[in-house]
Design a protein around this motif. Structure first.
Motif, PDB file in Angstrom:
ATOM      1  N   TRP A 192       0.817  -1.204   0.000  1.00  0.00           N
ATOM      2  CA  TRP A 192       0.000   0.000   0.000  1.00  0.00           C
ATOM      3  C   TRP A 192       0.851   1.254   0.000  1.00  0.00           C
ATOM      4  N   ILE A 193       0.222   2.354  -0.385  1.00  0.00           N
ATOM      5  CA  ILE A 193       0.755   3.697  -0.151  1.00  0.00           C
ATOM      6  C   ILE A 193      -0.325   4.454   0.608  1.00  0.00           C
ATOM      7  N   ARG A 194      -0.058   4.779   1.857  1.00  0.00           N
ATOM      8  CA  ARG A 194      -1.046   5.412   2.723  1.00  0.00           C
ATOM      9  C   ARG A 194      -0.529   6.772   3.167  1.00  0.00           C
ATOM     10  N   LEU A 195      -1.269   7.803   2.822  1.00  0.00           N
ATOM     11  CA  LEU A 195      -0.944   9.172   3.225  1.00  0.00           C
ATOM     12  C   LEU A 195      -2.175   9.780   3.868  1.00  0.00           C
ATOM     13  N   GLY A 196      -2.215   9.745   5.199  1.00  0.00           N
ATOM     14  CA  GLY A 196      -3.395  10.222   5.911  1.00  0.00           C
ATOM     15  C   GLY A 196      -4.601   9.361   5.612  1.00  0.00           C
ATOM     16  N   ALA A 197      -5.697  10.019   5.188  1.00  0.00           N
ATOM     17  CA  ALA A 197      -6.917   9.279   4.861  1.00  0.00           C
ATOM     18  C   ALA A 197      -6.852   8.650   3.475  1.00  0.00           C
ATOM     19  N   PHE A 198      -5.851   9.041   2.679  1.00  0.00           N
ATOM     20  CA  PHE A 198      -5.743   8.535   1.311  1.00  0.00           C
ATOM     21  C   PHE A 198      -4.886   7.277   1.302  1.00  0.00           C
ATOM     22  N   SER A 199      -5.347   6.253   0.575  1.00  0.00           N
ATOM     23  CA  SER A 199      -4.565   5.035   0.411  1.00  0.00           C
ATOM     24  C   SER A 199      -4.819   4.465  -0.975  1.00  0.00           C
ATOM     25  N   ILE A 200      -3.793   3.807  -1.521  1.00  0.00           N
ATOM     26  CA  ILE A 200      -3.894   3.221  -2.855  1.00  0.00           C
ATOM     27  C   ILE A 200      -3.040   1.962  -2.894  1.00  0.00           C
ATOM     28  N   GLN A 201      -3.483   0.983  -3.634  1.00  0.00           N
ATOM     29  CA  GLN A 201      -2.731  -0.246  -3.819  1.00  0.00           C
ATOM     30  C   GLN A 201      -2.177  -0.250  -5.243  1.00  0.00           C
ATOM     31  N   PRO A 202      -0.909   0.145  -5.430  1.00  0.00           N
ATOM     32  CA  PRO A 202      -0.365   0.315  -6.781  1.00  0.00           C
ATOM     33  C   PRO A 202      -0.372  -0.954  -7.618  1.00  0.00           C
ATOM     34  N   SER A 203      -0.280  -2.117  -6.990  1.00  0.00           N
ATOM     35  CA  SER A 203      -0.215  -3.360  -7.759  1.00  0.00           C
ATOM     36  C   SER A 203      -1.451  -3.575  -8.622  1.00  0.00           C
ATOM     37  N   GLU A 204      -2.608  -3.040  -8.192  1.00  0.00           N
ATOM     38  CA  GLU A 204      -3.825  -3.196  -8.981  1.00  0.00           C
ATOM     39  C   GLU A 204      -3.711  -2.489 -10.336  1.00  0.00           C
ATOM     40  N   PHE A 205      -3.024  -1.347 -10.366  1.00  0.00           N
ATOM     41  CA  PHE A 205      -2.865  -0.614 -11.615  1.00  0.00           C
ATOM     42  C   PHE A 205      -1.631  -1.090 -12.383  1.00  0.00           C
ATOM     43  N   ALA A 206      -0.632  -1.570 -11.638  1.00  0.00           N
ATOM     44  CA  ALA A 206       0.564  -2.086 -12.303  1.00  0.00           C
ATOM     45  C   ALA A 206       0.233  -3.281 -13.183  1.00  0.00           C
ATOM     46  N   LYS A 207      -0.720  -4.115 -12.759  1.00  0.00           N
ATOM     47  CA  LYS A 207      -1.045  -5.296 -13.565  1.00  0.00           C
ATOM     48  C   LYS A 207      -1.619  -4.889 -14.921  1.00  0.00           C
ATOM     49  N   LEU A 208      -2.344  -3.759 -14.990  1.00  0.00           N
ATOM     50  CA  LEU A 208      -2.880  -3.292 -16.269  1.00  0.00           C
ATOM     51  C   LEU A 208      -1.756  -2.830 -17.188  1.00  0.00           C
ATOM     52  N   LEU A 209      -0.812  -2.087 -16.626  1.00  0.00           N
ATOM     53  CA  LEU A 209       0.295  -1.578 -17.427  1.00  0.00           C
ATOM     54  C   LEU A 209       1.189  -2.719 -17.918  1.00  0.00           C
ATOM     55  N   LEU A 210       1.482  -3.667 -17.029  1.00  0.00           N
ATOM     56  CA  LEU A 210       2.312  -4.804 -17.429  1.00  0.00           C
ATOM     57  C   LEU A 210       1.582  -5.709 -18.417  1.00  0.00           C
ATOM     58  N   LEU A 211       0.268  -5.786 -18.305  1.00  0.00           N
ATOM     59  CA  LEU A 211      -0.524  -6.558 -19.265  1.00  0.00           C
ATOM     60  C   LEU A 211      -0.345  -6.016 -20.678  1.00  0.00           C
ATOM     61  N   ALA A 405      -6.840  -9.127 -24.495  1.00  0.00           N
ATOM     62  CA  ALA A 405      -8.130  -9.594 -23.988  1.00  0.00           C
ATOM     63  C   ALA A 405      -7.983 -10.892 -23.211  1.00  0.00           C
ATOM     64  N   ALA A 406      -7.238 -11.844 -23.770  1.00  0.00           N
ATOM     65  CA  ALA A 406      -7.070 -13.128 -23.091  1.00  0.00           C
ATOM     66  C   ALA A 406      -6.317 -12.963 -21.777  1.00  0.00           C
ATOM     67  N   GLY A 407      -5.292 -12.113 -21.771  1.00  0.00           N
ATOM     68  CA  GLY A 407      -4.540 -11.871 -20.543  1.00  0.00           C
ATOM     69  C   GLY A 407      -5.382 -11.207 -19.473  1.00  0.00           C
ATOM     70  N   ALA A 408      -6.213 -10.237 -19.869  1.00  0.00           N
ATOM     71  CA  ALA A 408      -7.082  -9.569 -18.902  1.00  0.00           C
ATOM     72  C   ALA A 408      -8.084 -10.552 -18.297  1.00  0.00           C
ATOM     73  N   ALA A 409      -8.676 -11.397 -19.137  1.00  0.00           N
ATOM     74  CA  ALA A 409      -9.643 -12.377 -18.644  1.00  0.00           C
ATOM     75  C   ALA A 409      -8.974 -13.385 -17.719  1.00  0.00           C
ATOM     76  N   PHE A 410      -7.795 -13.867 -18.110  1.00  0.00           N
ATOM     77  CA  PHE A 410      -7.105 -14.849 -17.277  1.00  0.00           C
ATOM     78  C   PHE A 410      -6.698 -14.250 -15.935  1.00  0.00           C
TER      79      PHE A 410
END
Length: 494
Positions: A192-211, A405-410
């Motif tokens: 995670w990256i947590r800054l006060g009330a804000f938090s984000i899980q970068p791995s969720e977006f990294a998988k799209l870019l690496l896909l 498409a196949a990678g996203a579905a898998f």
């Protein structure tokens, strides 16, 4: 599946039909199911019928119907099932989180005695709690969903920036590992990256870019990776130098495992690459090599990290540790066992007894209230999304779109398997979220972007060619050699 083949003059998919009315009917059916579940849960918890029974489902209808309008405007020939299926799961997640808001739940941050009624319920206003916060995440996710459809007119544009996207993905993966544990670590994993009330899980977006990067890379290199190698036990294994890309990705997965101490994320990335490699080359040997490499890495990590040893210990035999280390897993299993075949009924179970029932163990909460039958139906909705995603890969012409498409579905299927397998004690618990259902914005936004990509690619594959064009092109202009292929008719057949 062969690496090259001739494309017939027309696809098996009927072309020229928009099917948007079908999508609208399925979406309305999903909204009725959401409203029925929430009404039953709210009545069971409050013992009365109030206007709030309909307020939240109607609020959910607004962004979902707006998303339908966006598909009508910018992807009229897209698959008609993807949007309603994703909307049904998302809406069920929101109303279940609202259902959890209505009972005292110290594990999810709702344990306020002054709000507790004599019947033991929480007199919680509609615009408070995790349910409404998840609703706002839905609004943000669907805004990005619409922007992707509006701005990304052709999915192949992503291939132009493949290396940039891949580099950005690696940065997002590595960022939590190099940040201090105080702002990146949760339950022993640095995700995670947590800054006060804000938090984000970068791995969720990294998988799209690496896909996107993996899709482009494998299109360009699939001939090299498909060269004849040494035949062993009836299977052709690649040459030693052809293993270099797999070993590089394997090394990256090991680094994630070491520095972020999360088996689920490293499994997702490595599984994504190996599966796409198999799709691109149709070599079973890649699957065996991938499984062997990951198994070796998992055994090594188990000997080095105490948190992984703990997870394996409570997975192998959770009952001796039911009061402490495996309390969460045991409570989830007991809840699903209590639900039985048909469940206790919406609002009539006790999912709040499971720690983090709104996130990691939301599947266990649903299992208690809708039973094995309802949970199976929910998993079938996931299966529909995955099958439709693979079908999109079958029908689109260009190789980059097929792999994307196949990678996203898998990836979505792998994520569902890993989290459901962990909750049901099939495999050790991991830190992955349940797509569309779990509380949190990162996973929800990322998975709706996946749906937008699948819808964009399916619109491309189903769009009829303009008058005078006989080849099944990608939606406009004469048939031209694909920049990503070596010949106009060269594709990857799934």
């Amino acid at each position: 599946m062969s690496a090259t083949a001739s494309v017939p003059s027309a696809t098996a998919q009927p072309r020229g039909r928009t099917r948007r009315n079908t999508e609208l009917m399925l979406l309305l059916l999903g909204l009725v199911i959401i409203m029925g579940f929430y009404a039953a849960a709210d009545i069971a918890l409050t013992k009365q019928v109030t206007s709030s029974v309909f307020t939240l489902p109607l609020l959910l209808a607004i962004p979902f119907l707006a998303a339908h309008v966006a598909v009508r405007a910018w992807a009229p020939y897209a698959d008609p099932v993807l949007l309603p299926a994703a909307a049904l799961l998302t809406g069920m997640g929101v109303v279940f989180l609202r259902r959890l808001d209505l009972v005292p739940d110290p594990y999810n941050g709702i344990d306020e005695p002054e709000l507790t009624t004599a019947a033991g319920r929480i007199d919680f206003p509609l615009f408070a709690g995790q349910g409404i916060r998840q609703y706002f995440y839905v609004l943000g996710a669907l805004v990005l969903f619409g922007l992707v459809l509006a701005l990304l007119k052709d999915h192949r544009i992503l291939s132009r920036y493949a290396y940039t996207l891949g580099l950005a993905g690696l940065v997002l993966v590595a960022l939590p590992a190099i940040l201090p544990a105080s702002i990146s670590e949760v339950n022993g994993s640095k995700l995670w990256i947590r800054l006060g009330a804000f938090s984000i899980q970068p791995s969720e977006f990294a998988k799209l870019l690496l896909l996107c990067f993996f899709s482009y890379y494998l299109v360009r290199k699939r001939e090299v990776l498909s060269l004849e190698g040494r035949r062993i036990f009836g299977m052709v294994f690649p040459r030693g130098r052809d293993l270099i890309p797999v070993l590089v990705v394997w090394g990256a997965a090991i680094l994630i495992l070491v520095f972020e101490r999360d088996l689920g994320t490293s499994l997702m990335y490595f599984g994504l690459f190996v599966s796409m490699l198999y799709i691109a080359t149709q070599r079973t040997s890649w699957i065996l090599i991938g499984l062997s490499l990951f198994a070796g890495a998992a055994v090594l990590a188990h000997t080095l990290f105490s948190n992984l040893q703990l997870r394996v210990m409570i997975w192998s035999d959770p009952w001796p540790y039911a009061e402490n280390e495996s309390y969460q897993l045991v409570q989830g299993l007991l809840g699903m066992g209590t639900g039985g075949l048909f469940g206790a009924g919406p609002g009539q179970g006790q999912p709040e007894k499971v720690p983090y029932a709104s996130s990691d163990f939301i599947i266990a909460g649903f299992g208690e209230e809708i039973g094995l039958v309802g949970l199976t139906a929910m998993l079938l909705v996931y299966l529909v999304i995955i099958a439709r995603g693979l079908k999109v890969g079958l029908t689109v012409r260009d190789a980059f779109g097929k792999l994307l498409a196949a990678g996203a579905a898998f990836t979505m299927g792998l994520q569902v398997f890993v989290i459901v397998g962990g909750v049901t004690k099939l495999i050790p618990l991991t830190g992955l979220t349940t797509p569309f259902l779990s509380y949190g914005g990162s996973s929800l936004v990322a998975n709706w972007i996946v749906i937008a990509l699948l819808i964009r690619i399916s619109d491309t594959s189903r769009r009829p060619p303009p008058p005078g064009v006989t080849a099944p092109g990608t939606g406009g202009g004469p048939a031209k050699p694909d920049r990503l292929d070596h010949a106009p008719t060269e594709v990857i057949k799934l």
